[in-house]
Design a protein around this motif. Structure first.
Motif, PDB file in Angstrom:
ATOM      1  N   LEU A 219       0.856  -1.285  -0.200  1.00 34.93           N
ATOM      2  CA  LEU A 219       0.046  -0.037  -0.048  1.00 34.93           C
ATOM      3  C   LEU A 219       0.849   1.228  -0.027  1.00 34.93           C
ATOM      4  O   LEU A 219       1.868   1.191   0.661  1.00 34.93           O
ATOM      5  CB  LEU A 219      -0.905   0.088   1.414  1.00 34.93           C
ATOM      6  N   ASN A 223      -2.505   5.247   1.212  1.00 32.73           N
ATOM      7  CA  ASN A 223      -3.677   4.231   1.199  1.00 32.73           C
ATOM      8  C   ASN A 223      -3.521   3.766   2.875  1.00 32.73           C
ATOM      9  O   ASN A 223      -4.369   3.593   3.485  1.00 32.73           O
ATOM     10  CB  ASN A 223      -3.344   3.316   0.355  1.00 32.73           C
ATOM     11  N   GLY A 317      -5.411   6.873  -4.957  1.00 31.15           N
ATOM     12  CA  GLY A 317      -6.366   6.815  -3.748  1.00 31.15           C
ATOM     13  C   GLY A 317      -7.140   7.819  -3.554  1.00 31.15           C
ATOM     14  O   GLY A 317      -7.186   8.984  -4.266  1.00 31.15           O
TER      15      GLY A 317
END
Length: 444
Positions: A219, A223, A317
């Protein structure tokens, strides 16, 4: 002479960043204030300029690495950046410098380069031990505890959650407590409260590869931060969601008529911009929805400014830029600013100041679809409005069956601050404003 370029302070409560992209490589000659890398923080990507000119001797981090504030990120050879001139003059300068160093400054230089290291290391070591030693002192003299190593914003954040900073071990430079430490502490306490009916720690994941091929994808910093923030919000705030439908038939006609006459270069008036302006009007009527709860003091912080966050979905994101002082702006001004912020969000050019200070948030999934959802309140706010796709529905109007364009609305709220009756009043008032476009525009 080699100079170590360290990661400077990036903003309040930002202890580290992730290297998104390197803009230089070892051996490159750079000018002063030239951008050398892009850093991804909690909600933005920032270009990092280097104040030193010279040749990049060594890059200490790779793309994807996390870098803490104060860490050495580049080693720069400043001598290599000296302007080229007459070789004999350069050699004379170098010889003179060498003779000067050999005469007496060499021992002094050794002192100036080596002496500060232990002096700087000592306070860091002491600070790093403070959080683990301090609790024993607090038990005997709780009224004489030294202040914990934390910035003002982190202290405010801890007070809002009712957290004693003395109980937290800091992970920042020198043992400094950062906001992530407070969030981690709260989550840990919640997860370990199973004995009193609280949440349990999630069990370890199984080995999914035994069932078939898998791929692990790390990630991004953005995020990971969003996941932590959502977890904190969900665990700290008792959520309730109020659903309703808004009749936007007349509003859509007016909006489309305006768009058709404004030309292709005119402002794009979106439903988000209209709903935002309507929400601001209701927030002035219901100030406790534009607040934050201070559990430690038992006070409600009523904010006399109206900064509205708008969730924007990007390839990297979800980000939430903020329309500052929305109560002072017209719908067209809000629509224009929204378009600019959304474009900057997609290009990863938002700065932190453009994503801070929100008092209320709106998230619109109408362009994607769905009939309703339960948005999570963006802590420390106390409410968030979710909009779904409007659909034509049959309705009885003066005894006749007519088609009406109905838009689903979902208001999630902190039940400690907003009761069910007030939440229902909010969405009913919003529905009434959207159903009567003249009444809404008359208050712009």
């Amino acid at each position: 002479m080699s100079i170590e370029f360290r990661l400077p302070e990036l903003g309040e409560n930002i202890a580290e960043a992730e290297v998104a992209e390197l803009l230089v490589k070892e051996g490159d000659r750079i000018e002063a204030e030239q951008s050398v890398m892009e850093l991804e923080t909690e909600k933005a990507v920032l270009e990092l300029p280097c104040p030193h000119a010279g040749v990049v001797k060594k890059i200490h981090f790779s793309e994807g690495d996390s870098v803490s504030v104060g860490s050495v990120i580049l080693t720069i050879d400043e001598e290599a950046a000296a302007p080229s001139g007459d070789e004999s003059e350069t050699k004379q300068d170098e010889t003179a410098a060498a003779e000067k160093e050999q005469a007496e400054p060499e021992p002094a230089a050794a002192k100036t380069e080596s002496a500060p290291a232990p002096k700087e290391a000592a306070p860091v070591a002491a600070a790093s031990h403070t959080p683990t030693v301090q609790p024993a002192m607090e038990a005997t003299a709780p009224d004489h505890r030294p202040p914990p190593p934390a910035g003002p914003a982190t202290r405010r954040f801890a007070r809002k959650l009712g957290v004693d900073l003395h109980e937290i071990n800091g992970t920042g430079p020198g043992g400094r407590i950062v906001q992530e430490d407070v969030e981690g502490y709260v989550k840990s306490r919640l997860q370990n409260s199973a004995a009193t009916g609280g949440l349990r720690t999630a069990p370890p994941l199984p080995d999914f590869s035994q069932f078939g091929p898998i791929e692990r994808k790390r990630l991004s910093k953005l995020n990971r931060t969003a996941a932590d923030q959502l977890s904190t919000s969900w665990q700290v705030i008792p959520h309730v969601t109020q659903h309703d439908l808004a009749n936007i038939t007349e509003l859509e006609k007016v909006r489309k008529q305006f768009m058709s006459t404004s030309g292709k270069n005119g402002p794009k008036i979106t439903m988000t911009a209209i709903a935002l302006k309507a929400c601001v009007q209701i927030l002035t009527e219901m100030p406790h929805v534009n607040s934050s709860l201070d559990m430690e003091s038992g006070e409600l912080i009523l904010k006399q400014y109206y900064h509205i966050g708008v969730a924007v979905d990007t390839d990297h994101g979800l980000v939430v830029p903020v329309i500052q002082n929305a109560d002072r702006k017209s719908i067209m001004e809000i629509a224009d600013e929204l378009a600019q912020l959304a474009e900057k969000a997609r290009e990863r050019k938002l700065v932190l100041a453009e994503m801070q200070g929100a008092t209320f948030t709106i998230t619109n999934l109408g362009s994607i679809g769905g009939t309703a959802f339960t948005p999570i309140v963006n802590y420390p706010e106390v409410a968030i409005l979710g909009l779904s796709r409007a659909q034509p529905q049959p309705a009885l109007v003066d005894g006749k069956l007519e088609e009406r364009m109905m838009m689903p609305m979902s208001l999630s709220y902190d039940h400690r601050v907003i009761n069910g009756a007030d939440a229902a009043k909010f969405v009913v008032r919003l529905s009434a404003l959207l159903a009567q476009p003249f009444g809404l525009l008359a208050n712009v």
